[in-house]
Design a protein around this motif. Structure first.
Motif, PDB file in Angstrom:
ATOM      1  N   VAL A   1      40.629  42.413  43.171  1.00  9.39           N
ATOM      2  CA  VAL A   1      42.328  42.025  43.309  1.00  9.39           C
ATOM      3  C   VAL A   1      41.359  40.288  42.332  1.00  9.39           C
ATOM      4  CG1 VAL A   1      43.005  39.719  45.038  1.00  9.39           C
ATOM      5  CG2 VAL A   1      41.957  42.257  45.558  1.00  9.39           C
ATOM      6  N   VAL A   2      42.425  40.127  41.760  1.00 10.61           N
ATOM      7  CA  VAL A   2      42.531  39.409  40.023  1.00 10.61           C
ATOM      8  C   VAL A   2      43.833  38.334  40.171  1.00 10.61           C
ATOM      9  CG1 VAL A   2      40.837  40.386  39.158  1.00 10.61           C
ATOM     10  CG2 VAL A   2      42.930  40.747  38.686  1.00 10.61           C
ATOM     11  N   ARG A   3      43.382  36.993  39.237  1.00  7.94           N
ATOM     12  CA  ARG A   3      44.609  36.614  39.238  1.00  7.94           C
ATOM     13  C   ARG A   3      45.518  36.910  37.817  1.00  7.94           C
ATOM     14  NH1 ARG A   3      42.918  30.454  39.871  1.00  7.94           N
ATOM     15  NH2 ARG A   3      41.328  30.512  38.984  1.00  7.94           N
ATOM     16  N   HIS A   4      45.042  36.698  36.844  1.00 11.29           N
ATOM     17  CA  HIS A   4      44.727  37.605  36.127  1.00 11.29           C
ATOM     18  C   HIS A   4      44.245  39.001  35.552  1.00 11.29           C
ATOM     19  CE1 HIS A   4      46.013  33.077  34.963  1.00 11.29           C
ATOM     20  NE2 HIS A   4      45.068  32.565  35.378  1.00 11.29           N
ATOM     21  N   PRO A   5      45.492  40.422  35.730  1.00 16.84           N
ATOM     22  CA  PRO A   5      45.085  41.118  35.695  1.00 16.84           C
ATOM     23  C   PRO A   5      44.730  41.643  33.839  1.00 16.84           C
ATOM     24  CG  PRO A   5      47.041  41.288  36.230  1.00 16.84           C
ATOM     25  CD  PRO A   5      46.709  39.896  36.290  1.00 16.84           C
ATOM     26  N   ASP A   6      45.196  41.300  32.891  1.00 15.61           N
ATOM     27  CA  ASP A   6      43.995  41.260  31.731  1.00 15.61           C
ATOM     28  C   ASP A   6      42.347  41.183  31.687  1.00 15.61           C
ATOM     29  OD1 ASP A   6      45.421  38.759  32.033  1.00 15.61           O
ATOM     30  OD2 ASP A   6      44.627  37.528  30.261  1.00 15.61           O
ATOM     31  N   LYS A   7      42.451  40.684  32.114  1.00 17.74           N
ATOM     32  CA  LYS A   7      41.047  39.882  31.934  1.00 17.74           C
ATOM     33  C   LYS A   7      40.201  41.388  33.214  1.00 17.74           C
ATOM     34  CE  LYS A   7      41.234  34.612  32.578  1.00 17.74           C
ATOM     35  NZ  LYS A   7      40.441  33.729  33.317  1.00 17.74           N
ATOM     36  N   ALA A   8      41.203  41.794  33.573  1.00 14.85           N
ATOM     37  CA  ALA A   8      40.281  43.484  34.245  1.00 14.85           C
ATOM     38  C   ALA A   8      40.718  44.381  33.483  1.00 14.85           C
ATOM     39  CB  ALA A   8      40.836  42.884  36.146  1.00 14.85           C
ATOM     40  N   GLN A   9      41.450  44.385  32.286  1.00 15.79           N
ATOM     41  CA  GLN A   9      41.487  46.159  31.655  1.00 15.79           C
ATOM     42  C   GLN A   9      40.767  46.398  31.497  1.00 15.79           C
ATOM     43  OE1 GLN A   9      43.501  44.544  28.282  1.00 15.79           O
ATOM     44  NE2 GLN A   9      45.786  43.749  29.213  1.00 15.79           N
TER      45      GLN A   9
ATOM     46  N   ARG B   1      27.135  52.744  41.361  1.00 18.41           N
ATOM     47  CA  ARG B   1      27.505  52.821  42.604  1.00 18.41           C
ATOM     48  C   ARG B   1      28.571  54.284  43.434  1.00 18.41           C
ATOM     49  NH1 ARG B   1      24.121  50.923  46.625  1.00 18.41           N
ATOM     50  NH2 ARG B   1      22.346  49.730  45.887  1.00 18.41           N
ATOM     51  N   VAL B   2      29.434  53.750  42.910  1.00 22.67           N
ATOM     52  CA  VAL B   2      30.817  54.265  43.500  1.00 22.67           C
ATOM     53  C   VAL B   2      31.666  54.943  42.549  1.00 22.67           C
ATOM     54  CG1 VAL B   2      30.248  53.594  45.761  1.00 22.67           C
ATOM     55  CG2 VAL B   2      32.203  52.103  43.816  1.00 22.67           C
ATOM     56  N   PRO B   3      32.458  56.644  42.515  1.00 18.00           N
ATOM     57  CA  PRO B   3      33.317  56.772  41.748  1.00 18.00           C
ATOM     58  C   PRO B   3      34.383  54.839  41.416  1.00 18.00           C
ATOM     59  CG  PRO B   3      33.070  57.790  43.020  1.00 18.00           C
ATOM     60  CD  PRO B   3      32.721  56.648  44.022  1.00 18.00           C
ATOM     61  N   ALA B   4      34.452  54.995  40.035  1.00 18.61           N
ATOM     62  CA  ALA B   4      35.635  53.630  39.618  1.00 18.61           C
ATOM     63  C   ALA B   4      36.749  54.095  40.881  1.00 18.61           C
ATOM     64  CB  ALA B   4      35.911  53.557  38.286  1.00 18.61           C
ATOM     65  N   THR B   5      37.242  55.119  40.688  1.00 19.07           N
ATOM     66  CA  THR B   5      38.179  55.158  41.217  1.00 19.07           C
ATOM     67  C   THR B   5      38.006  54.697  43.122  1.00 19.07           C
ATOM     68  OG1 THR B   5      38.149  57.554  41.995  1.00 19.07           O
ATOM     69  CG2 THR B   5      39.703  57.065  40.311  1.00 19.07           C
ATOM     70  N   ASP B   6      37.415  54.311  43.543  1.00 16.55           N
ATOM     71  CA  ASP B   6      37.292  53.922  44.562  1.00 16.55           C
ATOM     72  C   ASP B   6      36.691  52.491  44.808  1.00 16.55           C
ATOM     73  OD1 ASP B   6      36.995  57.126  45.451  1.00 16.55           O
ATOM     74  OD2 ASP B   6      35.288  56.949  46.072  1.00 16.55           O
ATOM     75  N   LEU B   7      36.989  52.132  43.824  1.00 17.90           N
ATOM     76  CA  LEU B   7      36.953  50.194  43.614  1.00 17.90           C
ATOM     77  C   LEU B   7      38.191  50.196  43.079  1.00 17.90           C
ATOM     78  CD1 LEU B   7      34.764  47.846  43.799  1.00 17.90           C
ATOM     79  CD2 LEU B   7      34.158  48.609  41.272  1.00 17.90           C
ATOM     80  N   ALA B   8      38.538  48.176  43.537  1.00 14.63           N
ATOM     81  CA  ALA B   8      39.832  47.906  43.676  1.00 14.63           C
ATOM     82  C   ALA B   8      39.461  46.259  43.363  1.00 14.63           C
ATOM     83  CB  ALA B   8      40.543  47.991  44.447  1.00 14.63           C
TER      84      ALA B   8
ATOM     85  N   ALA C   1      40.487  48.452  34.212  1.00 16.53           N
ATOM     86  CA  ALA C   1      41.587  49.859  34.346  1.00 16.53           C
ATOM     87  C   ALA C   1      41.260  50.939  33.949  1.00 16.53           C
ATOM     88  CB  ALA C   1      42.752  48.773  34.268  1.00 16.53           C
ATOM     89  N   ALA C   2      40.510  50.746  32.354  1.00 16.83           N
ATOM     90  CA  ALA C   2      40.591  51.292  31.453  1.00 16.83           C
ATOM     91  C   ALA C   2      39.221  52.919  32.247  1.00 16.83           C
ATOM     92  CB  ALA C   2      40.047  51.164  29.941  1.00 16.83           C
ATOM     93  N   ARG C   3      38.203  52.190  33.662  1.00 17.96           N
ATOM     94  CA  ARG C   3      37.638  53.168  33.795  1.00 17.96           C
ATOM     95  C   ARG C   3      37.937  53.659  35.440  1.00 17.96           C
ATOM     96  NH1 ARG C   3      32.584  49.154  33.450  1.00 17.96           N
ATOM     97  NH2 ARG C   3      31.645  51.044  33.749  1.00 17.96           N
TER      98      ARG C   3
END
Length: 285
Positions: free
Chosen positions: A31-39, A22-29, A42-44
């Motif tokens: 919040v996670v405890r383990h950033p490695d699980k959101a890699q 629905r929205v550009p990836a750059t308009d989305l954040a 992040a690449a998108r």
């Protein structure tokens, strides 16, 4: 910026993937405890913010002024008052534009154990003065479909809900409701009681399991303490078993049933039915 907390959980993942359509990836954040699980996100181009509900100091950078936030409740029953207060404080300090919180069905009147911490959080959010949306979730259909295999093997569905009705929905339906709120307008300070379109008793659930599997499944209604003991014998920790037995008591009272169809109105389609969910769950069997 749209911000999703607890984004790598079962509900959060569905919300994030839906938002990315629905929205550009750059308009989305997230919040996670383990950033490695959101890699992969992040690449998108998704912004990844590290924070932990149990570490209030990490939440200072979780939100920015003007953010629209989906605050997914903690899974740590018994710790949520302190954790959730920390999130509300951080969101208030940041001055977010909208705080949408995943609460529980009928949080203000429900007698189930799980409702207390959610009601406390709702009151804390109201006290903060932030514009809010309360997404009060009913039970998950997956609570039943994920256990379809063992239930079929035993030929018995146990519970203590008597003839009370429950109106659960799939996580995806709840995720789609959150997406509609986060990307829509006119939801400020609304309370949505979210549940499946059609409720059922556990005896009716057993009958549906029988119908879709071709195997006989009976519903065995037990006293709450006996149901909890049966769950412990099956390998569940006693505190979790007690919560499930308490939830069945809530079903008997009607705490986890709702006929308002707010969920299907938010998502613009009927919720996935018990029959549809069972067909999908039983396909591998």
């Amino acid at each position: 910026m749209i911000v999703v907390t607890g984004a790598t959980g079962k509900l959060g993942q569905r919300v994030v993937e839906g938002l990315l359509q629905r929205v550009p990836a750059t308009d989305l954040a997230v919040v996670v405890r383990h950033p490695d699980k959101a890699q992969a996100w992040a690449a998108r181009g998704v912004h990844v913010r590290k924070a932990d509900y149990s570490q209030p100091e990490t939440l200072d950078a979780a939100f920015s002024q003007g953010d629209t936030v989906l605050f997914i409740s903690s899974s740590e029953v018994g710790q949520r008052r302190k954790q959730h207060q920390a999130v509300v404080d951080a969101a208030t300090k940041a001055g977010v534009k909208l705080l949408a919180y995943t609460s529980i069905l009928h949080a203000d009147t429900s007698g189930v154990i799980l409702a207390g911490e959610h009601w406390y959080t709702e009151l804390a959010i109201r006290k903060s003065g932030l514009p809010f949306v309360f997404l009060r979730h009913g039970w998950y259909l997956e609570n039943y479909t994920d256990n379809a295999g063992p239930t079929l093997a035993q030929g018995v569905l146990r519970g203590c809900a008597k003839d009370g009705r429950v109106a659960p929905a799939l996580r995806q339906d709840y995720a789609d409701a959150a997406i509609a709120v986060l990307t829509g307008t006119g939801h400020e300070n609304q309370v949505y009681e979210l549940a499946g379109d059609t409720g059922f008793t556990l005896a009716e659930l057993a009958a549906e399991l029988s119908r879709h599997s071709g195997k006989s499944v009976a519903y065995d209604d037990l006293p709450a303490k006996d149901f909890s003991a049966a769950l412990v014998k099956a390998g569940l920790p006693k505190p979790y078993a007690d919560v499930l037995a308490d939830a069945d008591d809530g079903i008997a009272r009607g705490d986890l049933n709702d006929t308002g169809r707010a969920l299907s109105r938010l998502i613009g389609r009927p919720t996935v039915s018990l029959a549809e969910a069972l067909r999908a769950a039983l396909a591998p069997h």
